[in-house]
Scaffold this motif. Structure first.
Motif, PDB file in Angstrom:
ATOM      1  N   ASP A 168       0.891  -1.278  -0.192  1.00 42.89           N
ATOM      2  CA  ASP A 168      -0.142   0.032   0.047  1.00 42.89           C
ATOM      3  C   ASP A 168       0.765   1.244  -0.106  1.00 42.89           C
ATOM      4  O   ASP A 168       0.554   2.195  -0.752  1.00 42.89           O
ATOM      5  CB  ASP A 168      -0.971   0.161   1.337  1.00 42.89           C
ATOM      6  N   LYS A 169       1.885   1.265   0.910  1.00 38.35           N
ATOM      7  CA  LYS A 169       2.776   2.508   1.048  1.00 38.35           C
ATOM      8  C   LYS A 169       3.453   2.751  -0.207  1.00 38.35           C
ATOM      9  O   LYS A 169       3.684   3.642  -0.532  1.00 38.35           O
ATOM     10  CB  LYS A 169       3.577   2.244   2.374  1.00 38.35           C
ATOM     11  N   ILE A 170       4.114   1.616  -0.679  1.00 42.47           N
ATOM     12  CA  ILE A 170       4.858   1.754  -1.813  1.00 42.47           C
ATOM     13  C   ILE A 170       4.240   2.267  -3.109  1.00 42.47           C
ATOM     14  O   ILE A 170       4.522   2.950  -3.827  1.00 42.47           O
ATOM     15  CB  ILE A 170       5.279   0.095  -2.098  1.00 42.47           C
ATOM     16  N   LYS A 171       2.963   1.898  -3.270  1.00 44.73           N
ATOM     17  CA  LYS A 171       2.042   2.188  -4.411  1.00 44.73           C
ATOM     18  C   LYS A 171       1.987   3.957  -4.147  1.00 44.73           C
ATOM     19  O   LYS A 171       1.600   4.591  -5.045  1.00 44.73           O
ATOM     20  CB  LYS A 171       0.924   1.679  -4.451  1.00 44.73           C
ATOM     21  N   GLU A 172       1.718   4.237  -2.665  1.00 40.71           N
ATOM     22  CA  GLU A 172       1.274   5.453  -2.362  1.00 40.71           C
ATOM     23  C   GLU A 172       2.767   6.421  -2.648  1.00 40.71           C
ATOM     24  O   GLU A 172       2.677   7.708  -2.156  1.00 40.71           O
ATOM     25  CB  GLU A 172       0.812   5.731  -1.170  1.00 40.71           C
ATOM     26  N   ASP A 173       3.814   5.957  -2.979  1.00 36.10           N
ATOM     27  CA  ASP A 173       5.013   6.542  -3.154  1.00 36.10           C
ATOM     28  C   ASP A 173       5.402   7.027  -1.724  1.00 36.10           C
ATOM     29  O   ASP A 173       6.261   8.233  -1.898  1.00 36.10           O
ATOM     30  CB  ASP A 173       4.846   7.665  -4.229  1.00 36.10           C
ATOM     31  N   GLU A 174       5.160   6.408  -0.574  1.00 29.37           N
ATOM     32  CA  GLU A 174       5.643   6.816   0.844  1.00 29.37           C
ATOM     33  C   GLU A 174       6.833   6.007   1.145  1.00 29.37           C
ATOM     34  O   GLU A 174       7.080   5.071   1.962  1.00 29.37           O
ATOM     35  CB  GLU A 174       4.611   6.510   1.866  1.00 29.37           C
ATOM     36  N   LEU A 175       7.963   6.251   0.536  1.00 27.83           N
ATOM     37  CA  LEU A 175       9.258   5.430   0.559  1.00 27.83           C
ATOM     38  C   LEU A 175       9.818   5.647   1.796  1.00 27.83           C
ATOM     39  O   LEU A 175      10.633   4.677   2.355  1.00 27.83           O
ATOM     40  CB  LEU A 175      10.080   5.668  -0.595  1.00 27.83           C
ATOM     41  N   MET A 176       9.922   6.864   2.304  1.00 28.28           N
ATOM     42  CA  MET A 176      10.415   7.032   3.659  1.00 28.28           C
ATOM     43  C   MET A 176      10.012   6.161   4.863  1.00 28.28           C
ATOM     44  O   MET A 176      10.598   5.706   5.855  1.00 28.28           O
ATOM     45  CB  MET A 176      10.223   8.680   3.973  1.00 28.28           C
ATOM     46  N   TRP A 177       8.593   5.930   4.809  1.00 30.98           N
ATOM     47  CA  TRP A 177       7.866   5.363   5.711  1.00 30.98           C
ATOM     48  C   TRP A 177       8.205   3.602   5.227  1.00 30.98           C
ATOM     49  O   TRP A 177       8.501   3.011   6.537  1.00 30.98           O
ATOM     50  CB  TRP A 177       6.388   5.618   5.472  1.00 30.98           C
ATOM     51  N   VAL A 178       8.347   3.344   4.111  1.00 33.90           N
ATOM     52  CA  VAL A 178       8.925   1.842   3.972  1.00 33.90           C
ATOM     53  C   VAL A 178      10.094   1.983   4.382  1.00 33.90           C
ATOM     54  O   VAL A 178      10.375   0.673   5.034  1.00 33.90           O
ATOM     55  CB  VAL A 178       8.557   1.716   2.355  1.00 33.90           C
ATOM     56  N   GLU A 179      10.959   2.734   4.223  1.00 25.98           N
ATOM     57  CA  GLU A 179      12.430   2.403   4.670  1.00 25.98           C
ATOM     58  C   GLU A 179      12.601   2.451   6.063  1.00 25.98           C
ATOM     59  O   GLU A 179      13.490   1.710   6.565  1.00 25.98           O
ATOM     60  CB  GLU A 179      13.420   3.727   3.821  1.00 25.98           C
ATOM     61  N   GLY A 180      11.849   3.257   6.780  1.00 24.08           N
ATOM     62  CA  GLY A 180      11.932   3.078   8.137  1.00 24.08           C
ATOM     63  C   GLY A 180      11.402   1.895   8.750  1.00 24.08           C
ATOM     64  O   GLY A 180      11.630   1.445   9.958  1.00 24.08           O
ATOM     65  N   GLU A 181      10.005   1.325   8.209  1.00 26.79           N
ATOM     66  CA  GLU A 181       9.531   0.387   8.827  1.00 26.79           C
ATOM     67  C   GLU A 181      10.035  -1.055   8.442  1.00 26.79           C
ATOM     68  O   GLU A 181       9.740  -1.870   9.109  1.00 26.79           O
ATOM     69  CB  GLU A 181       7.895   0.406   8.072  1.00 26.79           C
ATOM     70  N   ALA A 182      10.799  -1.279   7.378  1.00 31.71           N
ATOM     71  CA  ALA A 182      11.443  -2.362   6.815  1.00 31.71           C
ATOM     72  C   ALA A 182      12.269  -3.110   8.112  1.00 31.71           C
ATOM     73  O   ALA A 182      11.955  -4.214   8.238  1.00 31.71           O
ATOM     74  CB  ALA A 182      12.127  -2.443   5.569  1.00 31.71           C
ATOM     75  N   PRO A 183      13.100  -2.461   8.434  1.00 28.21           N
ATOM     76  CA  PRO A 183      13.883  -2.962   9.636  1.00 28.21           C
ATOM     77  C   PRO A 183      13.032  -3.621  10.766  1.00 28.21           C
ATOM     78  O   PRO A 183      13.430  -4.476  11.585  1.00 28.21           O
ATOM     79  CB  PRO A 183      15.031  -2.108   9.928  1.00 28.21           C
TER      80      PRO A 183
END
Length: 288
Positions: A103-118
């Motif tokens: 969902d977040k990747i499609k919404e282009d919220e990459l900073m959220w993805v980068e922080g949440e992945a670890p």
């Protein structure tokens, strides 16, 4: 029309009529890579604010997914939806609220993805710790060989067949402690709520290699890499860096055994072949 599926399931209808009052029923649409199946998902809301998910299985062979779901819930409790009732072609389970990385990747919220992945990786590793209490041998050599044969057909390399045979033998002879696996983990079926709790949904139907948690890690990480590259305006290098931070966090919490990286590479390669041919990025293009 979708209500017709629910009305044909007497045990689930009995459960709903006995324990709650239904307020609304609406379809749930799968977000994963634009694929469609014969399955049906309905969100059932009640007057008590409790929510359920009704899942109809288009293929009876997939009903074994329910057994995997029950086993996962017994092992990981609140991380996995509880199954309340099972019927001839369906099940009624707990609704888990959250957003997926997809969902977040499609919404282009990459900073959220980068922080949440670890954070997600760390929580998956802790799940592993709670379930790693059983010695097993990965004895499903036919399944592994089939996957490798697919790799051979895609990537023609000299001496690869001998490498495959040796690796399969090594996998099968290796006895290790395994953690109960989801079986089909990807960025579309792991949800994160506002408190960073994670929920795993839609596991793969039960099969022999149910303790190969490294496959979950590999599939999730590769789905992360492919989807970030597909949907975001970033380079392959950036997609890889985010994915590697996920792997590094998992390893930090759950130090691997000797075969971890070989298995990780194998399952990542197999997943990459699957994901790379989906024409599902925002421009309708394939990665390769």
């Amino acid at each position: 029309a979708v209500l017709a599926y629910l009305l044909t399931q007497p045990r689930i209808m009995h459960f709903l009529n006995k324990y709650c009052q239904v307020k609304s029923i609406s379809p749930l649409i799968s977000q994963w890579r634009g694929t469609t199946t014969g399955n049906l998902l309905l969100l059932i809301e009640t007057t008590s604010e409790k929510k359920f998910v009704f899942k109809w299985f288009g293929d009876k062979k997939e009903l074994t997914e329910i057994a995997r779901l029950v086993s996962l819930h017994e092992t990981y409790c609140t991380t996995i939806p509880k199954v309340y009732e099972v019927d001839e072609r369906s099940c009624l389970m707990e609704y888990k609220k959250g957003v997926s990385l997809l969902d977040k990747i499609k919404e282009d919220e990459l900073m959220w993805v980068e922080g949440e992945a670890p954070i997600i990786a760390s929580k998956l590793a802790n799940m592993c710790k709670t379930s790693t209490n059983k010695n097993y041998t990965n004895s499903d050599s036919s399944s592994i060989l089939l996957r490798y044969e697919r790799l051979i057909s895609e990537f023609k390399e000299e001496n690869i067949e001998q490498i495959i045979i040796n690796t399969c033998l090594k996998f099968n002879e290796n006895k290790e402690k395994g953690a109960l696996a989801h079986g089909d983990l990807n960025v579309g079926n792991l949800l994160v709520d506002e408190k960073d709790n994670i929920y795993l949904i839609d596991p793969k139907a039960a099969e022999s290699n149910i303790y190969e948690f490294v496959r979950d890690v590999a599939r999730y990480s590769m789905s992360m890499f492919v989807n970030i590259y597909d949907y975001s305006e970033v380079s392959i290098t950036k997609s890889r860096d985010i994915t590697q931070s996920f792997i590094a966090s998992f390893i930090n919490e759950f130090p691997p055994n000797d075969l971890f990286f070989e298995k990780l590479a194998f399952y990542q390669a197999n997943s990459f072949i699957t994901f790379a041919y989906y024409p599902t990025n925002k421009d309708g293009l394939r990665m390769v």
